[in-house]
Scaffold this motif. Sequence first.
Motif, mmCIF file in Angstrom:
data_model
loop_
_atom_site.group_PDB
_atom_site.id
_atom_site.type_symbol
_atom_site.label_atom_id
_atom_site.label_comp_id
_atom_site.label_asym_id
_atom_site.label_seq_id
_atom_site.Cartn_x
_atom_site.Cartn_y
_atom_site.Cartn_z
ATOM 1 N N GLU A 10 0.796 3.795 -3.260
ATOM 2 C CA GLU A 10 0.077 5.045 -3.045
ATOM 3 C C GLU A 10 1.058 6.211 -2.959
ATOM 4 N N LEU B 49 -8.171 -1.550 -3.427
ATOM 5 C CA LEU B 49 -9.190 -2.584 -3.583
ATOM 6 C C LEU B 49 -10.182 -2.204 -4.697
ATOM 7 N N LYS B 50 -10.525 -0.899 -4.795
ATOM 8 C CA LYS B 50 -11.430 -0.466 -5.838
ATOM 9 C C LYS B 50 -10.815 -0.624 -7.224
ATOM 10 N N LYS B 51 -9.455 -0.499 -7.285
ATOM 11 C CA LYS B 51 -8.774 -0.646 -8.565
ATOM 12 C C LYS B 51 -8.628 -2.115 -8.982
ATOM 13 N N GLY B 52 -8.984 -3.028 -8.064
ATOM 14 C CA GLY B 52 -8.902 -4.449 -8.377
ATOM 15 C C GLY B 52 -7.636 -5.114 -7.949
ATOM 16 N N TRP B 53 -6.847 -4.434 -7.038
ATOM 17 C CA TRP B 53 -5.593 -5.043 -6.554
ATOM 18 C C TRP B 53 -5.877 -6.178 -5.622
ATOM 19 N N GLN C 75 -8.278 1.103 0.594
ATOM 20 C CA GLN C 75 -9.590 1.113 -0.048
ATOM 21 C C GLN C 75 -9.483 1.462 -1.529
ATOM 22 N N ARG C 76 -8.609 2.422 -1.874
ATOM 23 C CA ARG C 76 -8.449 2.791 -3.286
ATOM 24 C C ARG C 76 -7.846 1.637 -4.084
ATOM 25 N N THR D 285 0.832 -1.210 0.000
ATOM 26 C CA THR D 285 0.000 0.000 0.000
ATOM 27 C C THR D 285 0.861 1.251 0.000
ATOM 28 N N GLN E 87 -7.403 4.712 3.679
ATOM 29 C CA GLN E 87 -7.917 5.209 2.405
ATOM 30 C C GLN E 87 -7.130 4.637 1.227
#
Length: 288
Positions: free
Chosen positions: A56, A284-288, A281-282, A52, A278
């Motif tokens: 990030e 996970l939303k990207k499909g990682w 969460q980003r 992460t 955060q």
Amino acid sequence: MTAHQNGSISTEFSDFLLNCFVRSPSWQLWLSLPLSLLFLLAMGVNTTLLITIRLEASLHEPMYYLLSLLSLLDMALCLTVIPKVLAIFWFDLRSISFFACFLQMFTMNTIFAMESCTFMVMAYDRYVAICHPLSYLSIITVQFVVKAAIFISARSIFLTVPIPILSGRLHYCWENVIENCLCANMSVSRLSCGDIIINCLYQFACGWTLLGLDLILIFLSYTLILRAHMWLPLHPDPLLQQKKVSSDVPVLLNILHHIIPPALNPIVYGVRTQEIKQGIQRLLKKGW
């Protein structure tokens, strides 16, 4: 069997035996289950934290680089100790060579010392952020983290490398059974038929020099932080400072524990930090 003269290793044994709960064999299976789960948890959460922070861009800051260093140390400690303990529990592989034993001893002591010093640097980082916020960006820089990492490594290695050397030069002629699950310094030294007073004195001095000094500086840093926190209501911009202090509460509650289980470090210092939550969460939303 090896034998050397003139102060080097002199022994009648080729390896040690780790006596890990052999009197209670039923405990080994039951202990191995939570131990293996904690090992997987520690490796998993620390790996997640490292990935992460790596992915990030908003986390590419000195504070998170220090968290990354702490996670790497936790993973190294797990890999140094836990696999051998599980091998004993599952396959009764109690034998460990002299070299592997002294290497484990050195690695454990070095990691403990590095974690202690890392906590001290993290406490200083929080002290500057809370007590001198206007100077934080000019003091706590990437160059500061690099220099801190070099200092942490050099100090820890320099002070801990004599420990396995002092134990390795002893004469082991009575028994080779270590009453422990790992090669702790004094557990190994007690098996010697020679004088271990130097080992005891150095262990005591090294402990006070490393952990004692770090603990004093950590306590001093957070005493000043608490004093600044008490002063916040009089500050012209208390909301800004309150945000910084509240984000450090998990650190403050756990920083005095020099040997925090590796499975908890990334949760205490990472997952409970808003920016990292955060970031996860980003990803996970990207499909990682």
